[in-house]
Design an enzyme around this catalytic site. Sequence first.
Site, mmCIF file in Angstrom:
data_model
loop_
_atom_site.group_PDB
_atom_site.id
_atom_site.type_symbol
_atom_site.label_atom_id
_atom_site.label_comp_id
_atom_site.label_asym_id
_atom_site.label_seq_id
_atom_site.Cartn_x
_atom_site.Cartn_y
_atom_site.Cartn_z
ATOM 1 N N ASP A 5 45.244 26.529 45.866
ATOM 2 C CA ASP A 5 45.837 27.757 45.355
ATOM 3 C C ASP A 5 45.032 28.189 44.126
ATOM 4 O OD1 ASP A 5 47.374 29.978 45.054
ATOM 5 O OD2 ASP A 5 49.293 28.956 45.135
HETATM 6 C C1 BGC Z 1 49.456 32.452 44.893
HETATM 7 C C2 BGC Z 1 48.947 32.439 46.312
HETATM 8 C C3 BGC Z 1 48.001 33.581 46.521
HETATM 9 C C4 BGC Z 1 46.864 33.437 45.534
HETATM 10 C C5 BGC Z 1 45.803 34.504 45.678
HETATM 11 C C6 BGC Z 1 48.314 32.522 43.890
HETATM 12 O O1 BGC Z 1 48.775 32.736 42.610
HETATM 13 O O2 BGC Z 1 50.250 31.317 44.674
HETATM 14 O O3 BGC Z 1 50.023 32.498 47.200
HETATM 15 O O4 BGC Z 1 47.532 33.616 47.820
HETATM 16 O O5 BGC Z 1 47.390 33.515 44.230
HETATM 17 O O6 BGC Z 1 46.250 35.733 45.304
#
Ligand code: BGC
Length: 763
Positions: free
Chosen positions: A299
Amino acid sequence: MRKSLLVIVIIALNSCNKTNSKAKTFDSMNNTVVNSSIERKIDSLLEVMTLEEKVGQMNQYNGFWDATGPVPNKGNQAEKYEDLKKGLVGSMLNVRGVKQVKALQKIAVEETRLGIPLIFGFDVIHGFKTIAPLPLAEAASWDLKIIEKSAKNAAEEAAAAGLNWTFAPMIDVSRDARWGRVMEGGGEDPFLGAKIAVARVKGFQGNDLSSPKTIAACAKHFAAYGFIEAGREYNTVDIGTSTLYNTVFPPFKAVSDAGVKTFMNAFNELNGVPATADRFLQREVLKKDWKFKGFVISDWGSIGELVAHGHAKDLNHAAELAVNAGSDMDMESSAYVEELTGLVKEGKVGKELIDDAVRRILRVKYELGLFDDPYRYCNENNEEEVTGKKKFHEDALDIAKKSIVLLKNENDLLPLKKQGMKIALIGALANDKTSPLGNWRLAAKEETAVSVVEGFQEYKENKLEYAKGADLVIPNTEISMTQEVQVNTKDTSEFEEALSLAKRSDVVVMVLGEHGMQSGEARSRSTIDLPGVQQQLLKEVYKVNKNIVLVLMNGRPLAFPWAKDNIPAIVESWQLGVQSGNAIAQVIYGDYNPSGKLPMTFPKSLGQVPIYYNHKNTGRPIREGNVFWSHYSDETNDPLYPFGYGLSYTSFSYNNLKIKVNGQNKVHVTVDVKNTGKVKGKEVVQLYLHDVYASITRPIRELKGFEMVELEKGESKTVNFELNEKELGFYNNRGEFLVEPGKFNVFVGGNSKAELTNTFILK
Ligand code: BGC
């Protein structure tokens, strides 16, 4: 190797890239097709790649325009461009639109030594530009076909904007309404959640990933992010193996089996190990037990966060832990690009792990057809034609109507008559064209939702007047993905105007709830009632006119016990996207008979949270005339509205629940469902199972089947359910699947409190 020679090698590899169906071998264990001709090309490519170039494939940078997380100090624009040119970037996120994508792809293809195309990822969560209802709202439709269609449309629109990969679906089972991200998922139930997850993956990926209308999906967040303590964002998770296997894993296992191309790990720690560094989750369960062939992305910055978690000493250690645990691509930590080459040279990370990660990433790029034509998603005319297509709006309206849940309808106040009525519309949200788009809609334009006022204006033969009553958000404060929403908790100066309108109207439609940016990532709430002065406004209006239809807009279950007791009609509309106002008006006027059912339990009060229908019985479930039973002194155990609940403008009866055990672990259930009301309607017939005693205690009820039936007035239908090993068994505390003999209760009905019951014995 000299560049000219290399280019010949790559061209040769690419030119034989057309998918050779004869070369496919089918891996029946996890439904993943492995294409041996692709594997051979990857072998050849790996041979010519330097270690740095391999590590580059494992590095994902945020683009230069939007950010969906804290922007790190490292990797400023110029440095990122430099890395891109050196072949040190395998993927980019938050780059969108053919122009932007093409410009960066050109650098990767034409300026790097090997010309390996980038894969472009984006959070296409509920539509790309044409915003569909929140995923939680779509889950309330229980309509897998339309959910799949919604994802399919989103994929087509995103692909037309140059994208190849969405960070969706989010399939975290969640029981805690405080958590802002419940809006992104399929609700609290693993069975329904798994079905929805598969429908979304099918919608995004289609049958042919190389088609320029489909994109790779990403199952996230692996795992147990939905179980963060106290619903506080990014918090700790500590749950047992049986909950992990029986509740958290089912949607992930289902999409792995269905061939999802990527997984994202999670911000949270699980039982002391941050998910990003969890070898058990990524290597043991996902890649070994489930035979997952795609790749795992971290993530946002979650590899770097291993240091703050107190698991890694520094970024170097974090990179070592994450890659060894099975995280294949690093989103925005720069940990891999900076540290991995050194770690391999020092012998702390095996070369074969790097090769495995790169193989997985290249495999998805080949399957997407990016080696065939890196610009296959980059056609500006197509982008123009596809974006915001009429068909997408029609489908968005259809699913929006199907996502609405009718919670209360005393004395058939709804549907409203279409003529001769004086209707008051009250509430800031009634006139809001942005909030119904919800969170996670970076590519959409503000002010593009049809407001409730606009939806009601289509019904011209009633007199319609609008009064705001009160602001939900303090005027002129910033509302964006990165800032807190400033709720109006004081200003009631506009109440008077709304009260006088309510007094002179026949019916008051009050649109209350949360702003779209009050749910989503980093939007945990410590209260789950109507924010700001809205409850006060509702009570004041009720004093002057009791004929109220309360339309709720919210991204999570809310607690509104006073409204449930006093307001005659309540409609749960979530945040329904671009067609919000039209969908709400069409339901309220009866042009669509509501059919949605809650995918999450609605609590009576915050103290009950986490509350979910499939809980355990405890040793003291029943009052014995004293206080020593499992309860609260100041609140009942019942929810405000149970999981699976939702009314229609007609009614249904359930009869003749019959069960036949057909040999080993095969049970056939039938039930007669009849439309007993005055109009045609749809009902989601739900089957719940209770395994009465087992070596691991089982929930008091578990959803194990559902079917949507549409019945004319007076019509009946026999609905059939098959229960097999999968539905009858469970995982124990060692992660082993068991089916145990004994007594089972079956309940069938229109929600999780269904009363029609029967029993069978499994030998
Ligand atoms: C989120 C993800 C997301 C990623 C990219 C993160 O903060 O937890 O779910 O896909 O950002 O935007």
